[in-house]
Design a protein around this motif. Structure first.
Motif, mmCIF file in Angstrom:
data_model
loop_
_atom_site.group_PDB
_atom_site.id
_atom_site.type_symbol
_atom_site.label_atom_id
_atom_site.label_comp_id
_atom_site.label_asym_id
_atom_site.label_seq_id
_atom_site.Cartn_x
_atom_site.Cartn_y
_atom_site.Cartn_z
ATOM 1 N N VAL A 25 0.833 -1.201 0.000
ATOM 2 C CA VAL A 25 0.000 0.000 0.000
ATOM 3 C C VAL A 25 0.873 1.258 0.000
ATOM 4 N N TYR B 3 0.937 4.314 -2.887
ATOM 5 C CA TYR B 3 0.800 5.754 -2.688
ATOM 6 C C TYR B 3 2.010 6.514 -3.227
ATOM 7 N N TRP C 53 -12.052 2.325 -1.724
ATOM 8 C CA TRP C 53 -10.611 2.384 -2.009
ATOM 9 C C TRP C 53 -10.247 1.397 -3.119
ATOM 10 N N LEU D 8 -8.488 8.733 -2.278
ATOM 11 C CA LEU D 8 -7.578 7.643 -1.913
ATOM 12 C C LEU D 8 -6.676 8.062 -0.751
ATOM 13 N N SER D 9 -6.175 9.285 -0.804
ATOM 14 C CA SER D 9 -5.300 9.774 0.268
ATOM 15 C C SER D 9 -6.066 9.925 1.571
ATOM 16 N N GLY E 26 -6.601 6.532 3.137
ATOM 17 C CA GLY E 26 -5.343 6.056 3.726
ATOM 18 C C GLY E 26 -5.058 6.723 5.058
#
Length: 237
Positions: free
Chosen positions: A144, A148, A196, A218-219, A222
C-alpha cells in the motif's frame, strides 16, 4: 478432559488442504509480480499484488469455515500465511520502492534493505496485533505504501523521508485499525475499503495518471485507516 472428536474424513481433509493450496497460490502470484517489477511494468506488478491481496482476504474466512486447524493439525496455516504475506506485502514492494527511482539514489538500497529487515522483525513480534484487533505500529503494508508513492509521485527527498518515517513507525506503539476485524465502525470501514479498491483499480487502469478527486479520496482513506484510532483516543480521554 477433552471432548472426543471423530477423525476427519478424507473429503474434509482434501477441502482443508485445498485452502492451504489456495493460500500458497499467493506466493506464485508474488513471483509473477516480481517478474513484472524487474521489467519495470509497475501497473502489472500492482495488479498481481492486488490479486494476492484478494487471496489473502478470502483464505482466512474459508479456513475458519472449514475448520482447517482441527482437520489438518499438522499443517500450520499461520506459518504459511506469514510466508506469503511477507513476500507480497513486503519483499516485492520493497524492491519496487528501491528500484523505481522514486527515492533519492543514495538512499534507495539502504531504505529497501531497512524495509525488509524491519518488517521481518515486525512479523516476528507476537504483539503485532492488539486485543481489539488493531495493528500495533505501522503494519508493514508496504504494498500500500508503494502504491501511494507511485500515485502521489512526491519529490525524491520527500519520498525517502516518508519511507524512513514508516520504518520508524513500525516500532512505535500507535494503533492502526484492521478494516475487517475491528468492530468499531466496521460498516464504515468496509465501505471505505470497498471504495478504495474501486478507486485503486481506476488509478491502475489509468497508469496512475488520475484526476485530483480520485487522488484526494484515496489519500483521505489512507489517512483515516492509519490515523483514526489515534484521533479517537485523543478525543475520548
Amino acid at each position: 478432559m477433552k471432548a472426543f472428536r471423530p477423525p476427519s474424513s478424507r473429503t474434509a481433509k482434501a477441502a482443508a488442504f485445498s485452502v492451504h493450496v489456495f493460500t500458497a497460490l499467493g506466493a506464485g502470484v508474488a513471483l509473477i509480480a516480481m517478474m513484472e517489477a524487474v521489467r519495470g511494468q509497475w501497473v502489472a506488478m500492482f495488479t498481481w499484488l492486488g490479486v494476492a491481496l484478494l487471496i489473502d482476504g478470502v483464505d482466512g474466512p474459508l479456513a475458519r469455515k472449514i475448520d482447517v486447524v482441527r482437520v489438518l493439525p499438522d499443517w500450520s496455516g499461520d506459518a504459511l500465511d506469514f510466508v506469503v504475506d511477507f513476500i507480497t506485502y513486503v519483499f516485492v514492494p520493497a524492491y519496487a520502492i528501491m528500484a523505481s527511482g522514486l527515492l533519492l539514489p543514495w538512499t534507495a538500497t539502504v531504505l529497501g534493505a531497512a524495509i525488509v529487515v524491519s518488517s521481518a522483525l515486525y512479523f516476528a513480534d507476537r504483539r503485532m496485533k492488539t486485543s481489539d484487533n488493531h495493528f500495533r505500529g505501522f503494519p508493514a503494508l508496504w504494498n500500500v505504501a508503494a502504491f501511494y508513492l507511485f500515485l502521489l509521485q512526491p519529490p525524491p527527498a520527500a519520498a525517502s523521508l516518508a519511507v524512513l518515517a514508516l520504518i520508524i513507525l513500525t516500532f512505535v506503539p500507535l494503533h492502526v485499525i484492521h478494516p475487517v476485524r475491528v468492530k468499531r465502525w466496521r460498516r464504515l470501514n468496509l465501505a471505505l475499503i470497498a471504495l478504495w479498491g474501486v478507486l485503486a483499480l481506476v488509478a491502475l487502469a489509468q497508469g496512475f495518471v488520475v484526476a485530483w478527486p480520485v487522488t484526494s479520496v484515496l489519500s483521505a482513506i489512507g489517512l483515516y485507516i492509519v490515523g483514526a484510532d489515534a484521533v479517537i483516543r485523543l478525543f475520548t480521554r
